[in-house]
Motif scaffolding. Structure first.
Motif, short mmCIF file in Angstrom:
data_model
loop_
_atom_site.label_atom_id
_atom_site.label_comp_id
_atom_site.label_asym_id
_atom_site.label_seq_id
_atom_site.Cartn_x
_atom_site.Cartn_y
_atom_site.Cartn_z
N GLN A 67 0.52 -1.57 -0.50
CA GLN A 67 0.16 0.22 -0.21
C GLN A 67 0.81 1.29 -0.09
O GLN A 67 0.81 1.92 -0.32
CB GLN A 67 -0.98 0.10 0.83
N VAL A 68 1.58 1.26 0.88
CA VAL A 68 2.85 2.45 1.13
C VAL A 68 3.35 2.91 -0.52
O VAL A 68 3.39 3.68 -1.22
CB VAL A 68 4.03 2.14 1.63
N ILE A 69 4.04 1.46 -0.70
CA ILE A 69 4.62 1.68 -2.39
C ILE A 69 3.57 2.16 -3.36
O ILE A 69 4.15 2.91 -4.03
CB ILE A 69 5.50 0.23 -3.41
N HIS A 70 2.42 1.48 -3.29
CA HIS A 70 1.58 2.16 -4.07
C HIS A 70 1.55 3.72 -3.99
O HIS A 70 0.92 4.09 -5.54
CB HIS A 70 0.46 1.14 -4.07
N ALA A 71 0.48 4.05 -2.44
CA ALA A 71 0.45 5.42 -2.76
C ALA A 71 1.26 6.71 -3.38
O ALA A 71 1.59 7.40 -3.92
CB ALA A 71 0.10 5.49 -1.18
N PHE A 72 2.41 5.40 -3.23
CA PHE A 72 3.48 6.87 -3.34
C PHE A 72 4.13 6.60 -4.30
O PHE A 72 4.12 8.20 -5.56
CB PHE A 72 5.32 5.95 -2.37
N LEU A 73 4.22 5.33 -5.48
CA LEU A 73 4.29 5.89 -6.33
C LEU A 73 2.97 6.22 -7.99
O LEU A 73 3.81 7.67 -8.77
CB LEU A 73 4.60 4.42 -7.87
N TYR A 74 2.38 6.20 -7.04
CA TYR A 74 0.78 7.31 -7.55
C TYR A 74 1.15 8.22 -7.58
O TYR A 74 0.37 9.76 -8.54
CB TYR A 74 -0.75 6.46 -7.30
N TYR A 75 0.78 9.11 -6.59
CA TYR A 75 1.50 10.99 -6.29
C TYR A 75 2.85 11.23 -6.44
O TYR A 75 3.28 12.27 -7.23
CB TYR A 75 1.13 10.72 -5.28
N TYR A 76 3.43 10.43 -6.92
CA TYR A 76 4.59 10.58 -7.67
C TYR A 76 4.94 11.25 -8.80
O TYR A 76 5.13 12.13 -9.56
CB TYR A 76 6.02 9.29 -7.32
N ILE A 77 4.03 9.99 -10.36
CA ILE A 77 3.85 9.81 -11.12
C ILE A 77 3.15 10.93 -11.63
O ILE A 77 3.51 11.88 -12.59
CB ILE A 77 4.01 8.59 -11.33
N LEU A 78 2.52 11.45 -10.62
CA LEU A 78 1.36 12.77 -10.79
C LEU A 78 1.95 14.47 -10.48
O LEU A 78 1.48 14.84 -10.49
CB LEU A 78 -0.35 12.25 -10.35
N ASP A 79 3.27 14.28 -9.92
CA ASP A 79 4.10 15.25 -9.02
C ASP A 79 2.84 15.49 -8.18
O ASP A 79 2.89 16.74 -7.80
CB ASP A 79 4.14 16.21 -9.82
N ASN A 80 1.78 14.69 -7.64
CA ASN A 80 1.51 15.76 -6.06
C ASN A 80 2.12 15.26 -4.67
O ASN A 80 2.53 14.58 -4.67
CB ASN A 80 -0.13 15.15 -6.26
N PRO A 81 2.15 16.54 -4.15
CA PRO A 81 2.73 16.69 -3.43
C PRO A 81 3.17 15.56 -2.40
O PRO A 81 3.30 15.34 -1.05
CB PRO A 81 2.57 18.19 -2.68
N GLU A 82 1.63 14.87 -2.11
CA GLU A 82 1.65 13.70 -1.15
C GLU A 82 1.92 12.37 -1.32
O GLU A 82 2.36 12.19 -0.16
CB GLU A 82 0.05 13.30 -1.68
N TRP A 83 2.96 12.67 -2.52
CA TRP A 83 4.09 11.31 -2.16
C TRP A 83 5.21 11.84 -0.95
O TRP A 83 5.71 10.62 -0.41
CB TRP A 83 4.97 11.38 -3.70
N LYS A 84 5.41 12.64 -0.44
CA LYS A 84 6.34 13.51 0.23
C LYS A 84 5.55 12.46 1.13
O LYS A 84 6.46 12.69 2.33
CB LYS A 84 6.47 14.80 0.09
N LYS A 85 4.84 12.70 2.06
CA LYS A 85 4.31 12.40 3.19
C LYS A 85 4.75 10.44 3.28
O LYS A 85 4.53 10.55 4.75
CB LYS A 85 2.91 12.51 3.15
#
Length: 293
Positions: free
Chosen positions: A188-206
Motif C-alpha cells: 500500500q505504501v509503494i502504491h500510494a507513493f508511486l501514484y502521487y509521485y508520477i502525478l507530481d502530487n506533493p502527497e508523495w512526500k508523506k
C-alpha cells in the motif's frame, strides 16, 4: 583473481527481441566525441537507449568489435560486501580470451556497448587490458535484463532473485489509493507513493522518511526523468505476504531500522523495467520510502 572489467556501468534495455544464438551478443564502441545532431561519419550510427528511466541517444560504430560466439558461460551474480549489487559474468573460450584481450588493449579509456541482438544491455568504460577468461560487468540496476538473459541463454543464475516465483499484483494508477494508506503494509505504501509521485502530487512526500530533506530532494530530481519517460504505463508490485518479518524493536536503538528493497515491474510503451523501491521500517512497524534504484 578475476579482472573487473568496468569502472562505470549503465543499464539499457529495449523492447526488441533477443536472439538465442550467443553470436547475437555483440560489443561495439560508443563514440562520445560525436554529439547527437552532429554529422555522422559513414562508420557510425545513432541509436536510442534507456539510461535508467531516461531515454537518450548514443552514437556507436557500426563495426562489430567482438561477439559472443566464444562465450562458454554466462552467470548472473550478486555481491553483498558493501551493498547489494548485481552483475553479469562471461567466461570465454581460449580464442575468445585472446580476442577480447587484444581489443581491450587497443581501446583503453573508451566506452564499450554490450548488446544482444537489437537489444542494448549496458555500456562500460574499458579501464585496462583484460587478460583473463572471465569478465564481470557490475552495476546492473534494471533487473529485467537478468530475466531476459536467463530465458534466452539459459544462464547460471546466482542472484537469488527468483523471478519465476515472484508474484506481481497489477496496480491500477488511474484510480487513487485508499484514503487512509496502511503504513504497515509495504504494498500500500509503494502504491500510494508511486501514484502521487508520477502525478507530481506533493502527497508523495508523506510516504518518505526524511529528517533533513535529503531523500526528498534526491527524489524530486529523479522525478523529472521518471515522469517524462512514463507516458503510458502499467505497474506491477510484488505480493509480500510473509515476506518481511520485523525483528523485536527492543534489539534496535535507532529510530528507523530494517532497510529492504522491493522490486516493482514497470511497463511503458517501449520497455519493461524492474526497479527497486528502497524501504525502511520504524519502531512502530511503519514503512517509508527512501529512494528508487
Amino acid at each position: 583473481m578475476k579482472k573487473i572489467f568496468i569502472f562505470i556501468t549503465t543499464l539499457f534495455i529495449t523492447a526488441a527481441a533477443f536472439c538465442s544464438d550467443k553470436s547475437s551478443l555483440k560489443f561495439r564502441l560508443v563514440r562520445e566525441d560525436i554529439l547527437p545532431g552532429d554529422p555522422l561519419p559513414e562508420n557510425c550510427e545513432e541509436i536510442s537507449v534507456y539510461e535508467a528511466l531516461n531515454k537518450k541517444e548514443l552514437i556507436v560504430e557500426k563495426e562489430l568489435l567482438f561477439d559472443g560466439s566464444r562465450i562458454k558461460k554466462i552467470e548472473l551474480i550478486k555481491d553483498s560486501f558493501l551493498r547489494v549489487q548485481y552483475g553479469i559474468q562471461f567466461t570465454f573460450d581460449e580464442e575468445g580470451k585472446e580476442l577480447f584481450s587484444s581489443f581491450t588493449e587497443k581501446h583503453i579509456g573508451e566506452k564499450l556497448l554490450f548488446q544482444a541482438g537489437n537489444s542494448f544491455i549496458s555500456s562500460a568504460v574499458i579501464r585496462d587490458k583484460i587478460v583473463t577468461d572471465q569478465v564481470v560487468i557490475w552495476g546492473i540496476q534494471n533487473l529485467a535484463v537478468f530475466q531476459t538473459l536467463n530465458e534466452t541463454f539459459d544462464c547460471i543464475d546466482n542472484t537469488e532473485l527468483n523471478f519465476n516465483e515472484l508474484q506481481f499484483n497489477k496496480s491500477v494508477f488511474a484510480s487513487k489509493p485508499d484514503q487512509n494508506t496502511d503504513l504497515k503494509n509495504p504494498v500500500q505504501v509503494i502504491h500510494a507513493f508511486l501514484y502521487y509521485y508520477i502525478l507530481d502530487n506533493p502527497e508523495w512526500k508523506k510516504f518518505i522518511y526524511d529528517s533533513d530533506n535529503y531523500y526528498i530532494e534526491k527524489l524530486e530530481k529523479l522525478r523529472k526523468d521518471f515522469y517524462l519517460t512514463i507516458t503510458s504505463y502499467e505497474v506491477y508490485i510484488p505480493e509480500t505476504k510473509g515476506k518481511f518479518k520485523i525483528p523485536p524493536a527492543a534489539l534496535f536503538k535507532e529510530q528507523v531500522y530494517f532497510n529492504t528493497d522491493i522490486p516493482f515491474k514497470l511497463v511503458n510503451q517501449e520497455n519493461t523495467f524492474i526497479q527497486n523501491i528502497h524501504l525502511v521500517v520504524n519502531k512502530e512497524g511503519e514503512y517509508y520510502v527512501t529512494g528508487i534504484n
